[in-house]
Design a protein around this motif. Structure first.
Motif, PDB file in Angstrom:
ATOM      1  N   GLY A 104       0.839  -1.204   0.000  1.00 48.61           N
ATOM      2  CA  GLY A 104       0.000   0.000   0.000  1.00 48.61           C
ATOM      3  C   GLY A 104       0.868   1.245   0.000  1.00 48.61           C
ATOM      4  O   GLY A 104       1.725   1.402   0.868  1.00 48.61           O
ATOM      5  N   ASN A 105       0.661   2.095  -0.985  1.00 45.31           N
ATOM      6  CA  ASN A 105       1.394   3.366  -1.057  1.00 45.31           C
ATOM      7  C   ASN A 105       0.455   4.489  -0.628  1.00 45.31           C
ATOM      8  O   ASN A 105      -0.414   4.900  -1.392  1.00 45.31           O
ATOM      9  CB  ASN A 105       1.886   3.584  -2.497  1.00 45.31           C
ATOM     10  CG  ASN A 105       2.510   4.960  -2.680  1.00 45.31           C
ATOM     11  OD1 ASN A 105       2.903   5.613  -1.716  1.00 45.31           O
ATOM     12  ND2 ASN A 105       2.588   5.410  -3.926  1.00 45.31           N
ATOM     13  N   TRP A 106       0.636   4.956   0.592  1.00 38.32           N
ATOM     14  CA  TRP A 106      -0.275   5.976   1.120  1.00 38.32           C
ATOM     15  C   TRP A 106      -0.070   7.346   0.489  1.00 38.32           C
ATOM     16  O   TRP A 106      -0.891   8.236   0.660  1.00 38.32           O
ATOM     17  CB  TRP A 106      -0.067   6.137   2.636  1.00 38.32           C
ATOM     18  CG  TRP A 106      -0.481   4.972   3.457  1.00 38.32           C
ATOM     19  CD1 TRP A 106      -0.931   3.746   3.036  1.00 38.32           C
ATOM     20  CD2 TRP A 106      -0.462   4.921   4.886  1.00 38.32           C
ATOM     21  NE1 TRP A 106      -1.190   2.937   4.115  1.00 38.32           N
ATOM     22  CE2 TRP A 106      -0.912   3.633   5.261  1.00 38.32           C
ATOM     23  CE3 TRP A 106      -0.104   5.826   5.876  1.00 38.32           C
ATOM     24  CZ2 TRP A 106      -1.022   3.242   6.600  1.00 38.32           C
ATOM     25  CZ3 TRP A 106      -0.207   5.445   7.199  1.00 38.32           C
ATOM     26  CH2 TRP A 106      -0.667   4.160   7.554  1.00 38.32           C
ATOM     27  N   ILE A 150      -2.691   5.333 -12.956  1.00 38.84           N
ATOM     28  CA  ILE A 150      -2.470   5.688 -11.541  1.00 38.84           C
ATOM     29  C   ILE A 150      -3.447   6.771 -11.103  1.00 38.84           C
ATOM     30  O   ILE A 150      -3.441   7.884 -11.642  1.00 38.84           O
ATOM     31  CB  ILE A 150      -1.014   6.154 -11.305  1.00 38.84           C
ATOM     32  CG1 ILE A 150      -0.044   5.008 -11.625  1.00 38.84           C
ATOM     33  CG2 ILE A 150      -0.833   6.634  -9.870  1.00 38.84           C
ATOM     34  CD1 ILE A 150       1.416   5.359 -11.429  1.00 38.84           C
ATOM     35  N   GLY A 151      -4.286   6.412 -10.154  1.00 38.13           N
ATOM     36  CA  GLY A 151      -5.224   7.370  -9.569  1.00 38.13           C
ATOM     37  C   GLY A 151      -6.293   7.842 -10.525  1.00 38.13           C
ATOM     38  O   GLY A 151      -6.982   8.830 -10.258  1.00 38.13           O
ATOM     39  N   THR A 152      -6.470   7.162 -11.644  1.00 37.92           N
ATOM     40  CA  THR A 152      -7.422   7.623 -12.659  1.00 37.92           C
ATOM     41  C   THR A 152      -8.699   6.798 -12.696  1.00 37.92           C
ATOM     42  O   THR A 152      -9.668   7.197 -13.342  1.00 37.92           O
ATOM     43  CB  THR A 152      -6.788   7.526 -14.069  1.00 37.92           C
ATOM     44  OG1 THR A 152      -6.416   6.154 -14.291  1.00 37.92           O
ATOM     45  CG2 THR A 152      -5.577   8.432 -14.198  1.00 37.92           C
ATOM     46  N   GLY A 187      -2.472   2.359  -4.435  1.00 37.47           N
ATOM     47  CA  GLY A 187      -2.573   3.708  -3.894  1.00 37.47           C
ATOM     48  C   GLY A 187      -3.886   3.895  -3.164  1.00 37.47           C
ATOM     49  O   GLY A 187      -4.038   3.545  -1.992  1.00 37.47           O
ATOM     50  N   GLY A 188      -4.875   4.444  -3.863  1.00 38.71           N
ATOM     51  CA  GLY A 188      -6.165   4.799  -3.260  1.00 38.71           C
ATOM     52  C   GLY A 188      -6.781   3.699  -2.401  1.00 38.71           C
ATOM     53  O   GLY A 188      -7.262   3.964  -1.297  1.00 38.71           O
ATOM     54  N   ALA A 189      -6.739   2.478  -2.884  1.00 37.70           N
ATOM     55  CA  ALA A 189      -7.406   1.377  -2.164  1.00 37.70           C
ATOM     56  C   ALA A 189      -6.615   0.898  -0.948  1.00 37.70           C
ATOM     57  O   ALA A 189      -7.049  -0.030  -0.268  1.00 37.70           O
ATOM     58  CB  ALA A 189      -7.683   0.223  -3.126  1.00 37.70           C
TER      59      ALA A 189
HETATM   60  C1  PEP Z   1       0.277   4.272  -6.894  1.00 37.90           C
HETATM   61  O1  PEP Z   1       0.309   5.377  -6.409  1.00 37.90           O
HETATM   62  O2  PEP Z   1       1.326   3.609  -6.987  1.00 37.90           O
HETATM   63  C2  PEP Z   1      -0.989   3.760  -7.391  1.00 37.90           C
HETATM   64  C3  PEP Z   1      -1.003   2.635  -8.063  1.00 37.90           C
HETATM   65  O3  PEP Z   1      -2.106   4.502  -7.107  1.00 37.90           O
HETATM   66  P1  PEP Z   1      -3.651   4.082  -7.392  1.00 37.90           P
HETATM   67  O4  PEP Z   1      -3.801   2.652  -6.900  1.00 37.90           O
HETATM   68  O5  PEP Z   1      -4.450   5.036  -6.620  1.00 37.90           O
HETATM   69  O6  PEP Z   1      -3.859   4.156  -8.865  1.00 37.90           O
END
Ligand code: PEP
Length: 256
Positions: free
Chosen positions: A8-10, A174-176, A236-238
């Motif tokens: 998890g990347n906060w 990513i984040g989209t 990221g988000g999850a």
């Molecule tokens: C991330 O930041 O590495 C990432 C994959 O974010 P998200 O899961 O929100 O797309």
């Protein structure tokens, strides 16, 4: 057998109370971690010690920093070194996340220094790569990822390379809310693995964990984590709510 990983990347989210509660709840609600599984919290610098104190009592969980300095030590105000991270027990660190590349303009030479310093200090780098939307639309995605591999991790000798984890994160995902299709993810992961085999050795390629990142969540993770060359996710988000992060950990647990 390759390590299966949910990381998890906060990013720059949560204050200390939420951060502490998120880790506590995740640790207590997750299924027992199998010997070839690892769950990682990549938390902001100020929370590393708090997180380390929680995680160290739970086998199968580890802690990552989201960045480190490309310098060893000295007059670099505001920087945090790989050695400092090692000294507080951090075992993993993200390198080359697309936000670092695009917003902070981090270049390959700097990322290579970070990789070398982390390995020197016994920290496992989670090295991120991936193409922009334009690259994908112009069918240049393999070329872009090849260049990132060649300019950065492939500069390491085989022994050092064997220490790293790779995260393939198409920037457009990513984040989209847009996720790579299972076919797109498998194709790129297999491509990266074949490049590792050509550069080093088939066995090195077989042992390298390659994670997928980009809007991975409880609705799409089962399909992605089941793919032959996808060894887990960088989330990221999850990862910001215990319930959704635990769900992803549980999906991995049920699959492998
Ligand atoms: C991330 O930041 O590495 C990432 C994959 O974010 P998200 O899961 O929100 O797309």
């Amino acid at each position: 057998m390759r390590l299966k990983i949910v990381a998890g990347n906060w990013k720059m989210n949560h204050y200390i109370n939420e951060a502490e509660a998120l880790i506590t709840e995740t640790l207590h609600s997750s299924p027992q971690v199998a010997h070839n599984h690892l769950n990682i919290f990549a938390v902001p610098f100020p929370y590393l010690t708090m997180a380390q104190n929680q995680v160290k009592h739970h086998e199968g969980f580890a802690l990552a920093a989201q960045n480190c300095s490309s310098f060893e030590a000295g007059a670099y105000t505001g920087e945090v070194s790989a050695g400092m991270l090692a000294s507080i027990g951090v075992s993993h660190c993200l390198v080359g996340h697309s936000e670092r590349r695009s917003i902070f303009n981090e270049k390959s030479s700097e990322l290579l220094h970070k990789l070398q310093l982390l390995i020197k200090h016994g920290i496992t780098p989670i090295w991120c790569c991936g193409e922009q939307l334009n690259d994908r639309n112009q069918m240049h995605h393999f070329e872009v990822v090849s260049k990132q591999l060649n300019d950065e991790v492939f500069q390491l000798n085989e022994q050092d390379f064997s220490r790293i984890i790779i995260a393939y994160e198409p920037v457009w995902a990513i984040g989209t809310g847009l996720t790579a299709s299972p076919a797109q993810a498998q194709e790129m992961h297999a491509f990266i693995r074949s490049k590792i085999a050509s550069k080093y050795h088939h066995q090195v390629a077989e042992q390298t964990s390659i994670l997928y990142g980009g809007s991975c969540n409880a609705d799409n993770a089962a399909e992605l984590f089941a793919l032959a060359d996808v060894d887990g996710g960088l989330i990221g988000g999850a990862s910001l709510k215990a319930a959704s992060f635990v769900k992803l950990i549980s999906i991995m647990h049920e699959l492998h």
